[in-house]
Design a protein around this motif. Sequence first.
Motif, PDB file in Angstrom:
ATOM      1  N   TRP A   1     -14.046  10.127   0.610  1.00 26.19           N
ATOM      2  CA  TRP A   1     -14.105   9.756  -0.960  1.00 26.19           C
ATOM      3  C   TRP A   1     -13.120  10.584  -2.157  1.00 26.19           C
ATOM      4  O   TRP A   1     -14.514  10.996  -1.962  1.00 26.19           O
ATOM      5  CB  TRP A   1     -15.311   9.294  -0.838  1.00 26.19           C
ATOM      6  CG  TRP A   1     -15.716   7.925  -2.283  1.00 26.19           C
ATOM      7  CD1 TRP A   1     -15.172   6.689  -1.960  1.00 26.19           C
ATOM      8  CD2 TRP A   1     -15.894   7.815  -2.890  1.00 26.19           C
ATOM      9  NE1 TRP A   1     -14.677   6.264  -3.480  1.00 26.19           N
ATOM     10  CE2 TRP A   1     -15.286   6.608  -4.186  1.00 26.19           C
ATOM     11  CE3 TRP A   1     -16.144   9.192  -4.146  1.00 26.19           C
ATOM     12  CZ2 TRP A   1     -15.856   6.975  -5.520  1.00 26.19           C
ATOM     13  CZ3 TRP A   1     -16.591   8.724  -5.385  1.00 26.19           C
ATOM     14  CH2 TRP A   1     -16.260   7.557  -6.243  1.00 26.19           C
ATOM     15  N   ILE A   2     -12.735   9.786  -3.322  1.00 28.04           N
ATOM     16  CA  ILE A   2     -12.542  10.167  -3.901  1.00 28.04           C
ATOM     17  C   ILE A   2     -12.722   8.691  -5.574  1.00 28.04           C
ATOM     18  O   ILE A   2     -12.147   7.540  -5.036  1.00 28.04           O
ATOM     19  CB  ILE A   2     -10.928  10.615  -3.997  1.00 28.04           C
ATOM     20  CG1 ILE A   2     -10.396  11.404  -5.316  1.00 28.04           C
ATOM     21  CG2 ILE A   2     -10.061   9.504  -3.835  1.00 28.04           C
ATOM     22  CD1 ILE A   2      -9.438  11.623  -5.260  1.00 28.04           C
TER      23      ILE A   2
ATOM     24  N   TYR B   1       0.833  -1.340   0.735  1.00 30.68           N
ATOM     25  CA  TYR B   1       0.263   0.311   0.133  1.00 30.68           C
ATOM     26  C   TYR B   1       0.865   1.213  -0.293  1.00 30.68           C
ATOM     27  O   TYR B   1       1.957   1.202   0.569  1.00 30.68           O
ATOM     28  CB  TYR B   1      -1.019   0.243   1.134  1.00 30.68           C
ATOM     29  CG  TYR B   1      -0.258  -0.073   2.988  1.00 30.68           C
ATOM     30  CD1 TYR B   1       0.152   0.602   3.239  1.00 30.68           C
ATOM     31  CD2 TYR B   1       0.211  -1.087   2.969  1.00 30.68           C
ATOM     32  CE1 TYR B   1       0.730   0.791   4.535  1.00 30.68           C
ATOM     33  CE2 TYR B   1       0.254  -1.691   4.316  1.00 30.68           C
ATOM     34  CZ  TYR B   1       0.283  -0.922   4.996  1.00 30.68           C
ATOM     35  OH  TYR B   1       1.395  -0.472   6.428  1.00 30.68           O
ATOM     36  N   ALA B   2       0.292   2.342  -0.493  1.00 28.34           N
ATOM     37  CA  ALA B   2       1.287   3.496  -0.504  1.00 28.34           C
ATOM     38  C   ALA B   2       0.170   5.507  -0.394  1.00 28.34           C
ATOM     39  O   ALA B   2      -0.957   5.126  -0.347  1.00 28.34           O
ATOM     40  CB  ALA B   2       1.284   4.314  -2.191  1.00 28.34           C
ATOM     41  N   ALA B   3       0.964   5.516   0.548  1.00 34.36           N
ATOM     42  CA  ALA B   3      -0.653   6.517   0.333  1.00 34.36           C
ATOM     43  C   ALA B   3       1.083   8.368  -0.177  1.00 34.36           C
ATOM     44  O   ALA B   3       2.017   8.232   0.226  1.00 34.36           O
ATOM     45  CB  ALA B   3      -0.207   7.321   1.855  1.00 34.36           C
ATOM     46  N   VAL B   4       0.638   9.248  -0.716  1.00 35.88           N
ATOM     47  CA  VAL B   4       0.581  10.095  -1.005  1.00 35.88           C
ATOM     48  C   VAL B   4       0.149  11.582  -0.507  1.00 35.88           C
ATOM     49  O   VAL B   4      -1.004  11.828   0.196  1.00 35.88           O
ATOM     50  CB  VAL B   4       1.290  10.028  -2.398  1.00 35.88           C
ATOM     51  CG1 VAL B   4       0.169  10.381  -2.726  1.00 35.88           C
ATOM     52  CG2 VAL B   4       2.130  11.794  -2.772  1.00 35.88           C
TER      53      VAL B   4
ATOM     54  N   ASN C   1      -6.975   8.858  -7.182  1.00 29.64           N
ATOM     55  CA  ASN C   1      -6.436   9.266  -6.606  1.00 29.64           C
ATOM     56  C   ASN C   1      -4.825   8.833  -7.485  1.00 29.64           C
ATOM     57  O   ASN C   1      -4.872   7.842  -7.462  1.00 29.64           O
ATOM     58  CB  ASN C   1      -7.162   7.243  -6.316  1.00 29.64           C
ATOM     59  CG  ASN C   1      -6.084   7.359  -5.030  1.00 29.64           C
ATOM     60  OD1 ASN C   1      -5.527   7.739  -4.108  1.00 29.64           O
ATOM     61  ND2 ASN C   1      -6.132   5.687  -4.419  1.00 29.64           N
ATOM     62  N   VAL C   2      -4.062   9.456  -6.778  1.00 36.20           N
ATOM     63  CA  VAL C   2      -2.641   9.977  -7.002  1.00 36.20           C
ATOM     64  C   VAL C   2      -2.117   8.234  -6.667  1.00 36.20           C
ATOM     65  O   VAL C   2      -1.142   7.953  -7.443  1.00 36.20           O
ATOM     66  CB  VAL C   2      -2.160  10.596  -6.897  1.00 36.20           C
ATOM     67  CG1 VAL C   2      -0.665  10.985  -7.546  1.00 36.20           C
ATOM     68  CG2 VAL C   2      -3.267  12.269  -7.079  1.00 36.20           C
ATOM     69  N   ALA C   3      -2.439   7.831  -5.964  1.00 37.78           N
ATOM     70  CA  ALA C   3      -1.689   7.263  -4.863  1.00 37.78           C
ATOM     71  C   ALA C   3      -1.543   5.843  -5.667  1.00 37.78           C
ATOM     72  O   ALA C   3      -0.976   4.589  -5.064  1.00 37.78           O
ATOM     73  CB  ALA C   3      -2.201   6.283  -3.517  1.00 37.78           C
ATOM     74  N   ASP C   4      -2.389   5.823  -6.661  1.00 34.99           N
ATOM     75  CA  ASP C   4      -2.520   4.330  -7.070  1.00 34.99           C
ATOM     76  C   ASP C   4      -0.984   3.976  -7.899  1.00 34.99           C
ATOM     77  O   ASP C   4      -1.015   3.264  -8.809  1.00 34.99           O
ATOM     78  CB  ASP C   4      -4.001   3.911  -7.962  1.00 34.99           C
ATOM     79  CG  ASP C   4      -5.029   3.659  -6.739  1.00 34.99           C
ATOM     80  OD1 ASP C   4      -4.434   3.438  -6.147  1.00 34.99           O
ATOM     81  OD2 ASP C   4      -6.485   4.009  -7.784  1.00 34.99           O
ATOM     82  N   ASP C   5      -0.898   5.391  -8.568  1.00 34.32           N
ATOM     83  CA  ASP C   5       0.736   5.450  -9.131  1.00 34.32           C
ATOM     84  C   ASP C   5       1.344   4.331  -8.753  1.00 34.32           C
ATOM     85  O   ASP C   5       2.551   3.912  -9.663  1.00 34.32           O
ATOM     86  CB  ASP C   5       1.134   6.563  -9.658  1.00 34.32           C
ATOM     87  CG  ASP C   5      -0.256   8.092 -10.263  1.00 34.32           C
ATOM     88  OD1 ASP C   5      -1.327   7.237 -10.833  1.00 34.32           O
ATOM     89  OD2 ASP C   5       0.319   8.973 -10.718  1.00 34.32           O
TER      90      ASP C   5
END
Length: 539
Positions: free
Chosen positions: A276-277, A204-207, A282-286
Amino acid sequence: MFLQVLMNWRDQQCLRFLWRNEESNRSPDVYVTKVMTFGATCSPSCAQYVKNHNAQRFQDKFPRAVEAIIREHYVDNMLSSVETEDEAIKLAELKANPGEESLSEMGTEKVLGLWWCTAADTFTFKVSSMINVDLLQGYIVPTKMHILSTLMTIYDPHGLLANFLMFLKILFQEIWRSGINWTNPLRANSGRNGKYGYASENGYAAVAYLRFEEDGEVECALVGRSHQLKPTKQFFWTDARNVLCWLNSDHWRYNQFVAIRISEILELTEVNEWNWIPTKLNVADDATKWQKLPDFSPASRWFSVPQFLWEAKEEWPVAVSSFNYTAEEKRPNVLHHSVKRVLFRDSCITETEARTMSSSLYGLSPFLDEEGLLRMKGRIDACEDVDDCMKRPILLPKCHPVTDLIISSVHQHFCHMNHQTTLNQIRSRFYVSQLPSAYKRVRARWQHCKIRQAKPVAPEMSALPPARLKAFCRPFSYVGIDYFGPMHVVVGRRTEKRWGVLITCLTVRAIYLEVAASQPTNAFSPSETSSPGEVPLWR
């Protein structure tokens, strides 16, 4: 920095070392280290003290330089930030050596492991020069060793390249699972190709982005890591509706993995800060879902911030008000109700119903207090020596998890002993119907009480041997022999030891006594110490 600090001559003796200059035929020479070394535990703190002490000597003459040395240094790296260019020029002029380069001549420098381009004020990332250029350009098929070596040479503590490094780490995991050797070239199917489904499958990632708004102007920037100062307003977005469901419900309803992480999130954030977005925004999906290679251009949304953050808050994605509750992560057999609502919840008793003659609580004069708890009216309201809980105890059902927890807590408080005292302590605050039987049931669950109440079980007797069952044979045909003593007897003018021999017939339990001069088996012979016919032969 350490090698520039001279040590006291007394402390130099602690850093002795032997050196024979590759001459093995002579005794080694003994040397001492005069300066601090990198291997000593005290070197970092002592070097910082010396640096600050030397700077304080020039406090009156160069106050700005002293502030930069003491407060704006990390080990031997100076990290200063100013608001205007004039302040930066003045700060650059505070150089110790006249031969150092000026501000206009400064290029790319290494600061805390990162390469900082001072002219453009940007961070750059370099791959080790030891890696083959043909490998980077794709002319050579890489091996598993090449993939790991390339990954470890990229130092990114701020997570600026997380969208690329995440791809490389998961690719290395797939190559590792394929079982290929370290030096064998990778096959076409060694790693997984194409799109990765969800972040939970591989990682998982977060930005995080920082948004400034002043006088109608909006500025946004990528934040590499969290800061100590809490912003005036913070927002969090996720495209997972189930996560929003977990945040807006009792997180202890779910399994341990989900519950612990939701509790950590709620300790640092508020529920109303989460929104929710759509997945497309969702940029974190990159960093976890790839359809193509990562985009490193400044115009990519990873670096340039999502488009909706540049707009007014009214134009941001609309928050979701309804959630689809999922039962997959629910924890089994967990109470989902508060104590106030859980007491007598099975029968849904109200104060009016409890006062009816058909109710089992009618004789206890029940009533609801200001907190909504069902209590029993007593006859000692005028007593001033007891508290209100003893005057009007709370009514608890006999068989209920809350009742069992209360009984267990009091029972453990009294160290699993003093059972009558435990019952009196419970009765001082609660009224439990058939409390002794409920207390006995709870005690039976404690392993400590089980061990204390356990009684030894007699082992099952084995079958008698055939010698004990010879009914039609002469006595002393089968015997058991045992010795006792010693006894002192007088033989002439001396005293000797003798032992008694106890001979028991295994069939009729008759007893015969003999005397032995010693304990060895061959020291006793019935045929030599007895007359014929007095003692039968035995087996």
